[in-house]
Structure formats: C-alpha cells, structure tokens
Design an enzyme around this catalytic site. Structure first.
Site, PDB file in Angstrom:
ATOM      1  N   CYS A  16       0.840  -1.193   0.000  1.00 16.57           N
ATOM      2  CA  CYS A  16       0.000   0.000   0.000  1.00 16.57           C
ATOM      3  C   CYS A  16       0.873   1.240   0.000  1.00 16.57           C
ATOM      4  O   CYS A  16       2.094   1.161  -0.038  1.00 16.57           O
ATOM      5  CB  CYS A  16      -0.930   0.006   1.207  1.00 16.57           C
ATOM      6  SG  CYS A  16      -0.034   0.137   2.756  1.00 16.57           S
TER       7      CYS A  16
ATOM      8  N   CYS B 276       3.900   1.727   2.286  1.00 17.05           N
ATOM      9  CA  CYS B 276       5.166   1.088   1.929  1.00 17.05           C
ATOM     10  C   CYS B 276       6.049   2.064   1.173  1.00 17.05           C
ATOM     11  O   CYS B 276       7.265   2.093   1.347  1.00 17.05           O
ATOM     12  CB  CYS B 276       4.914  -0.134   1.050  1.00 17.05           C
ATOM     13  SG  CYS B 276       4.083  -1.454   1.905  1.00 17.05           S
TER      14      CYS B 276
ATOM     15  N   ASP C 150      -2.315 -27.825  -8.725  1.00 16.60           N
ATOM     16  CA  ASP C 150      -0.992 -28.330  -8.428  1.00 16.60           C
ATOM     17  C   ASP C 150      -0.937 -28.467  -6.908  1.00 16.60           C
ATOM     18  O   ASP C 150      -1.769 -27.905  -6.201  1.00 16.60           O
ATOM     19  CB  ASP C 150       0.050 -27.338  -8.936  1.00 16.60           C
ATOM     20  CG  ASP C 150       1.443 -27.685  -8.470  1.00 16.60           C
ATOM     21  OD1 ASP C 150       1.818 -28.852  -8.640  1.00 16.60           O
ATOM     22  OD2 ASP C 150       2.121 -26.817  -7.925  1.00 16.60           O
TER      23      ASP C 150
ATOM     24  N   ASP D 190       1.769 -23.077  -9.449  1.00 15.68           N
ATOM     25  CA  ASP D 190       2.734 -22.043  -9.117  1.00 15.68           C
ATOM     26  C   ASP D 190       4.142 -22.342  -9.593  1.00 15.68           C
ATOM     27  O   ASP D 190       4.914 -21.435  -9.813  1.00 15.68           O
ATOM     28  CB  ASP D 190       2.757 -21.758  -7.625  1.00 15.68           C
ATOM     29  CG  ASP D 190       3.591 -22.769  -6.870  1.00 15.68           C
ATOM     30  OD1 ASP D 190       3.523 -23.948  -7.243  1.00 15.68           O
ATOM     31  OD2 ASP D 190       4.305 -22.377  -5.940  1.00 15.68           O
TER      32      ASP D 190
ATOM     33  N   ASP E 138       4.790 -26.295 -13.659  1.00 11.16           N
ATOM     34  CA  ASP E 138       3.395 -26.133 -14.063  1.00 11.16           C
ATOM     35  C   ASP E 138       3.245 -25.235 -15.281  1.00 11.16           C
ATOM     36  O   ASP E 138       2.165 -25.133 -15.841  1.00 11.16           O
ATOM     37  CB  ASP E 138       2.594 -25.486 -12.934  1.00 11.16           C
ATOM     38  CG  ASP E 138       2.595 -26.328 -11.692  1.00 11.16           C
ATOM     39  OD1 ASP E 138       2.490 -27.551 -11.840  1.00 11.16           O
ATOM     40  OD2 ASP E 138       2.693 -25.762 -10.598  1.00 11.16           O
TER      41      ASP E 138
END
Lengths: 814, 59
Positions: free
Chosen positions: A101, A104, A506, A691, A695
C-alpha cells in the site's frame, strides 16, 4: 494460535517468543524474520508505518547469506539496471516485491533517504518500481538492496525496463486520448444542445452554421487523435480477414464524421458530431480500464522471483571469482554455497548436498546429490557446498527446454473467440445490408434524401451499446475481481471461466503453503515437553538452509546451540546447554534401531547421548481455505483434480485432506501437459491452478489458468490471472462472478440488439431526426453501462449462493 | 447574440489550453501512480529524528 503477527498478520505459533515494542506496546511477531524487519523499521524511527498502512505486510523471507547482493556491484551486472544521472551520481532502477500500500512507499523513501549518499528516491506503488539516485562514491548498489531487504521487501534489478517504458508510454497515450475525447465531448455536447433547441426544420440559419463549424473544429481532434486506435485495429482485423468489433465502430465513426463534415461545408443535411465524440469517449474509457488491469498484472509479474541468479562463483585457478551468469560456458567449475540458486546445468565434482528441485519437477523432498550427479539450473542448493562442472548454460539448460515446451503448449491452446466479436460479424453484415437497402429504396422515392437516410441508419444503429456491452461488463468484473484478490491478465479469462468444467490444482505451493510445518510430536522421554523439543530442534536448525528448517522458524532464538555440524542427507548435531543433541534420520540420530511411527509426514528423530527423545513429523500443510474452496467448486458443478509432480504419498494424504477424489502423483511437466490435452480432447474445459515452473507448460496449455502470487515469474507471466492473497476461496467466487458477468453481457447484447431492432426500421423509413438518434444512443449506452456496474457491487459471499443455480443448470445440461 | 461570435472562440481556446495542460501533466508522470500521491499528505514528515517523532506521538 491466540494472536496474529503484528507485522505480517499470520498466526503466531504457541511458544514463540518474538516481539517488538511498537508505539509503546510489545507486539507479537510470528518469526525471527518479521521480528528483524519490525526492529529495523522501529529503530529507524519509522514506526509510523504501522499507523499508516492499510494492509498487512508480506512475511519476509528468512535471513539470506550476507554477501548475497555483492554481485550487483559488478560493473557488468550494474550495466543492466544502473544508469548515469547528472553530477556524477547514478540512478538505479529496482523492482520491489512486497509493496502492499501507499505506506510502503513512504517507508521505503524514508528508509533509503536516511542512508548517506542516497539522493532522490521515488517509488511507484502501482508498478512496484523504484528509482534511486545515489552517489557511487558513498554507497554501492548492494547496500541499497540490503537496506530494502532489512525492512522486509524483496528487491530485484528492474532489467525489464524496456517493456516497462512501452507500458508507460501506452498508458500515457491512453490517458491523453481519454482527455481529448472527454473535453471534446463536453464542448460538442454544449453546442449540440444549442442546435437541438435553436435549429428549426426550415433550412440552415446563420447561427446553426456557426455552431456546426465550431463543433467540427472540436470534434476533429477527437476523431483523428482520440479514435485513432479503433481505426488502426479495424484495419488490422480486416487485413487478417476477420470482422472484429472495431470494424463497425470505425465505420460508424468514419462515415458519421465524413457525412457531418460534408453537411457542415455545404450547409445541408444533419450533423452527428456529439454522437461521434461521446461514442469515442465511452469506448476509450472501457478500453483504458481493461488496459490498466492488464498492465498491472504484467508489471506485477515482471521478475519478482528471478529464476536464475545474476552472478555465479567461478573458480579461476584456485580462486573464486564472481562473474555474471551470462559469462558461464560449459566446462567452467563453479562453487555453490548452501542456499544458492544453481545458475547452469552441471555435474557435481566435489561435495554432497541435498538440492531442492521442486520448482522444476514438483518433487518436494530434497534430491541427494553426490559426486557425478547432475544438477539443473533453477534448483536451489540445500545444506552444504558443492563444486560443479558446468555442462550446459544459457539456452541449452533444462530450464530453457521447459520454456520451449511452454511455447509449444501455447500454440496448441484452444482458441477463444470473444462473444462480442462473433456478434459483431453478423451485426456489421445486417446493418450494412440495411443501409444499402434503405439507400436503394429511397433512391427510387426521393433521391435527395437517400444518402441521409442511409447515414441515419448507420448512426442510429450505431454499434455503441453493442460495442460497449462486453467491455463495460468485463471492465467492471475485472475491477471487482481485483478487489477480491484475483488479478486478471488475460482478456479472455472472464469469457472462459463460466465454461470451465474441471479445475486442476498443483500441490506444492498451490493447495499447500509450500512450506513445511510440524504436524505431530511424539515424546519418548519423561520430563520433556513438546515446547522444549521445538526449542531444541529450532536451535539446532538455526544455521541451515535446508527447506525443512523453516518449520522451526518460530522458535528460533529460544535456545542457543553451539558446535553445529551438518551431515548432508542425514541430519545435524550440536551442543545446547552443555548437552550434545542430534536431529535427523533415525539411523543417524540414535544408535539403536527404532521403528518409525505410523503417521503422516516426514519423521525426524531428536536424540542425545542418552538415547532418543522425540519423533517430530514434518509436512507441508494445506492452505486453510483449500478444503472450503474445493467444496464450493464442487457445489458449482465442477470436478476437481490434483495433479502433482511429487512422488511421495504426500499427494494422497493432501488429496484426502482437501477431499479431492481424483489425484495423480509423479507427473513430469510433459506428463501434466499431455494429461491436460487428453482432458481437453474429452470435451473438458480445464482451469489450471499452479505455481511452479513445472506447471508452466500446463498453465499455458489450459483453457484458463491461475498462478499464485508466490509463483515463479514465468508461471505468472503465462497465466491468465494471478491470485494475490493465496486465498483459494476466491476461485469459486471468481467463477460465479464470471457466470454473472456472462449473464450481464448477454443481457446487454440482448438490449443493444433489441434497441437496434426497433431503431433500424424507423431509420430506414427516415423517421429519426439527429436529436432523437443522439438521445436513443445515449440512453441505450447508459443502460448498458449501468447494468454492467451491477457487477462491481456484487457481494461475493451471497453471490456464490444465488449464482450457483445457473451453474447447476449448466451442469445438468452437460 | 452577436457576443457568441466572440465568446465561443474564447471557450474553445480555453479548452485547447486545458488539453495542453492535461498533456503536460500526463507526460510529466502526474498520473502514473494514482494510489500513493493522494495519501502522501497523511504521512507525517517530521520523523527525521527520533525525538521529533516521539513528541509528535504524544499529541
């Protein structure tokens, strides 16, 4: 269990003693990583960050080797992301992971700004890019990286800067067009209203002519500047012998402008400048929203998790020199320390170590590498140092082979034809025929009116509502999904999702957190508590980079161990409070032979000189939301499947925990892809959620794909959407939202076609004056847009309940 | 009504000026990050040194 981490919001495990005083109160922390980051923030006087932020921060990675960033000081590497700035200073372009946000941005700018030698710091939260001006005499790039890591962000050099420039240029061009169209529309509308009220049907007065000329003046940049993307897209689609929505849009804008221009110059007929401008503005608005979502997704995946390190430690004689990875050639000897990512394919010359190949193969257990074993680029060295002879680097590595598989999979991907484009083809045909027909008929009746009637047919049936029907709904649903935590990158995702019949997950990192947890502890000696076992194990594991060590992170620091020694592939030993302990495989930890307890996970034995103390079972844990998500997906009428590269019976255990009936273990990337293609050949529409790098081919080949936020960079860039918060329950919500979106698109199309069906005959009969055309067009567009806006207000939780009804119908219909 | 011949060109010129201003803003990156800049004003700037930050908190 009782509280959540003040920094990252994850639950704090019992017995964890990490806390930091923030704003006058001790705040619990879940792990040493969060503790270190929070301490760094507070000691920099920046604790205001916790007041300003609107979202929890990301959980920081565990401490990395200190000299990890020094590679970025090499001139060859710096070249890629550091540019000269004025006055002898330099500017580093960095990509910063973990910006959640605006606070940061403030934290980063303040923290870096305090460092000596740092000039201007500017951070962009939406692109996650930072530009840092620094004095190379006083500070090195590696120190910037280190400073960012200390406050909990994941810095990487922004080497994809060229692409970023393209995105920025596109974004700015779209805004400029929108601005011209918007301001132009307001002006032309103003003049148009004067025309509606002032102009009688009796010829063209002086004022009317004046207003027409001014409207022409204002509408010209709108058509030639703002609407240009439609013309070029239409041209492209015509060249490809394909009728997209851009074709009727361009015809309508082009003809209406041409006719109005003619009418203005020669003082006859009608003008449609206000319709053209408004139409352009609305369309541009929809496209800009869509483009922004696409860019955000593209930027988010712009290299957060870099697969290969930038440098390698190469032996030159007996000396180790850091060189850029690109300089590696087959035959080089390189040194891999624990925790290093392997930069090239090679063969082990010296040493023994466990290597984490999960990214490549999906196998979660460490692979033991001995002298002579092959290692692959992209995998991570686990517990001890290796010397490796490079056998393949760059394009010939196994990693590159996977990338090529991805390209092939994308070619085979089932083609999606957007609904609107299919309708557009028919619509263009009908309208053009009607216009030609009207012209022909009126030519017989009254040649002077023939052209104007044909034109009003084109303008009245203006594809405004029709061409807005889909983009408005898609833009609205895209924004809503983004709020839910799913970043849509592929435009066709929302059109594909409602047709999905099977969801394939996965395992590692997708259904599970991809991080080992303690599943169970079996005590074997009186006087020991579970907490004490955890503390001892955590102290022993405190120095290793073994993936299993992460399970003990929370209790690190409760005790201190000395004389730590790693026995690769077997376990570790160390001394705590004067007692020698061993932790690891049963035959390593204790001399006597013990039967491993029955139960799930990977069992480690903790023992001291006096014999075994406790068994500890470690395993990857299901995400909390996985079970509910699977349940909801099945309720929506979808079948769910688990497809994992992992060999172990972990797959079976997790499948039963998540109540997934179909699962397949030990599938290589090639297996996964062929399994997927088999499913697709059987008329299944597949949504793949994954991920890992393994994959990626299957993500590219699936009808629709979702990658996790923690996913490998390549996986994110190939997926249609990115799941930002790891909450799997967003998936069923997304599917029901997509179904609702499809419903709204259909309503919109029905409305637009219905409106045209009524307007067309009237226009053919020559009964529609320009003001009525403009009102009809505005009203129909407004209805379409308002209808689409219902999607952005859709309440996700109730919605999955009521839209499960069409889902069930679809299921029964299949 | 003749004033219209005078006023409308002024209006058009103003719009042209607004468009030019908007282009300048876009090209300067004013619209590149819409999330942060609006909130920046809420972040207090006087945390450069610890005492200032502390006294500020007590308010």
């Amino acid at each position: 269990m009782t509280s959540s981490c003040y920094h990252c919001g994850l639950p704090v495990p019992a017995g964890s003693n990490h806390s930091v005083v923030i704003e006058g109160a001790a705040r619990d922390m879940c792990c040493p990583g969060c503790e270190a980051v929070a301490t760094a923030i507070v000691s920099g006087g920046l604790d205001g960050f916790y007041r300003y932020r609107e979202k929890q921060s990301d959980r920081p990675e565990q401490a990395q080797p200190r000299d990890r960033w020094t590679a970025y000081d090499l001139p060859e590497v710096q070249q890629q992301f550091v540019h000269d700035w004025d006055g002898g200073s330099k500017m580093a372009a960095l990509l910063i992971g973990g910006i959640t946000c605006a606070a940061c941005v403030w934290l980063i700018e303040k923290h870096l700004g305090h460092l000596a030698g740092v000039g201007k710091v500017s951070v962009n939260a939406s692109t996650q890019r930072a530009q840092i001006v620094f004095d190379p005499e006083q500070i090195k790039p590696s120190q910037l990286f280190e400073a960012l890591e200390r406050i909990g962000y994941r810095p990487a050099p922004a080497t994809a800067a060229n692409r970023e420039n393209v995105i920025q240029a596109e974004h700015r061009a779209a805004l400029r067009r929108l601005g011209v169209a918007g301001l132009g529309t307001m002006q032309v509308m103003m003049f148009a209203i004067a025309l509606y009220f002032g102009a009688g049907s009796d010829g063209v007065g002086e004022f009317e002519r004046y207003f027409r000329w001014v409207s022409l003046l204002v509408a010209t940049p709108v058509v030639f500047y703002a609407a240009r993307p439609f013309f070029s897209a239409a041209l492209r689609s015509l060249r490809a012998r394909h009728l997209s929505m851009d074709v009727p849009v361009s015809i309508a804008i082009g003809l209406a402008y041409g006719a109005s221009f003619y009418a203005t110059v020669f003082g006859t007929g009608e003008v449609y400048f206000e319709s053209i401008s408004m139409f352009t503005f609305f369309l541009l608005l929809g496209r800009t929203v869509e483009m922004r979502a696409r860019h955000r997704a593209g930027l988010a995946s712009g290299g957060l998790a870099q697969l290969l390190p930038m440098t390698a430690a190469r032996y030159q004689g007996d000396e180790v020199v850091h060189v850029p990875v690109a300089a590696l050639v087959a035959g080089d000897r390189i040194l891999l320390r624990p925790g290093d990512t392997i930069p090239a394919d090679g063969e082990v010359l010296e040493g023994e170590s466990g290597v984490d190949e999960s990214l490549l193969s999906g196998e979660s257990a460490l692979q033991q590498k001995l002298v002579g074993s092959p290692v692959y680029a992209g995998s991570v060295n686990g517990d001890s140092s290796l010397t490796v002879r490079v056998t393949a680097a760059g394009q010939s590595t196994r990693l590159s082979a996977i990338e090529r598989l991805v390209e092939r999979a994308q070619l085979d991907k089932p083609a999606q034809v957007a609904l609107a484009d299919r309708v557009a083809g028919v619509f263009v045909g009908v309208v053009l025929l009607a216009a030609v027909g009207a012209f022909a008929v009126w030519w017989q009746l009254d040649p002077s009116r023939a052209f104007w009637v044909a034109l009003s047919v084109l303008v009245v049936t203006c594809p405004c509502a029709l061409s807005l029907a889909t983009p408005a709904a898609l833009a609205s649903a895209t924004l809503r999904l983004q709020e839910l935590g799913l970043l849509v990158a592929g435009g066709s995702l929302l059109e594909t999702l409602p047709r999905i019949s099977r969801v394939v997950f996965d395992k590692t990192g997708t259904l599970t957190r991809g991080e080992p947890r303690i599943l169970e502890i079996q005590l074997m000696r009186d006087g020991w508590a579970e907490q004490r076992v955890k503390d001892v194990a955590a102290a022993l594991e405190s120095q290793t980079h073994h993936p299993l060590a992460r399970a003990f992170r929370a209790w690190r620091g409760n005790l201190t161990a000395s004389k730590l020694k790693v026995h690769t592939g077997r376990g570790l030993e160390g001394q705590i409070e004067g007692v020698d302990y061993r932790l690891g495989r049963a035959d390593f930890a204790a001399p006597e032979i013990l039967a491993q307890p029955q139960g799930e996970g990977q069992w480690l034995l903790l023992a001291d000189g006096g014999g075994p103390i406790a068994w500890i079972a470690l395993g990857d844990q299901l995400r909390e939301t996985a079970r509910d998500a699977v349940h909801q997906l099945e309720k929506l009428g979808l079948s769910v499947e688990l497809l994992s590269g992992d060999q172990s019976n972990e797959v079976q255990r997790l499948a039963s925990q998540a109540s997934i009936a179909h699962f397949r273990a030990g599938a290589s990337p090639e297996d996964k892809l062929s399994h997927m293609q088999q499913l697709q050949a059987g008329e299944e529409k597949v949504l793949m959620v994954g991920d890992g790098l393994n994959d990626v081919p299957v993500l590219s080949g699936a009808d629709a794909s979702v990658a996790m936020m923690s996913a490998a960079d390549l996986a994110q860039s190939r997926a249609d959407a990115i799941l930002l918060n790891g909450d799997l329950q967003v998936l069923p919500q997304a599917i029901s939202l997509a179904r609702k979106c499809r419903q709204i698109v259909r309503q919109n199309l029905a409305w637009a076609l219905g409106y045209n069906a009524i307007a067309l005959p009237l226009a053919v009969c020559g009964l529609v004056p320009p003001w009525a055309a403009a009102i009809g067009m505005s009203a129909s567009s407004l209805v379409v847009v308002l209808n689409a806006l219902r999607l952005s207000r859709a309440n996700a939780s109730t919605e999955s309940a009521d839209s499960s009804v069409p889902g069930m119908q679809a299921h029964h219909a299949n | 009504m003749d004033s219209l011949y005078f006023l409308i060109p002024i209006a058009v010129a103003l719009v042209a000026f607004a468009v030019k201003l908007f282009f300048w803003a876009v090209n300067n990156g004013q619209y590149d990050d819409l999330e942060t800049e609006g909130r920046r004003i809420l972040f207090e700037d006087d945390v450069q040194n610890q005492p200032a930050a502390d006294s500020d908190k007590e308010k």
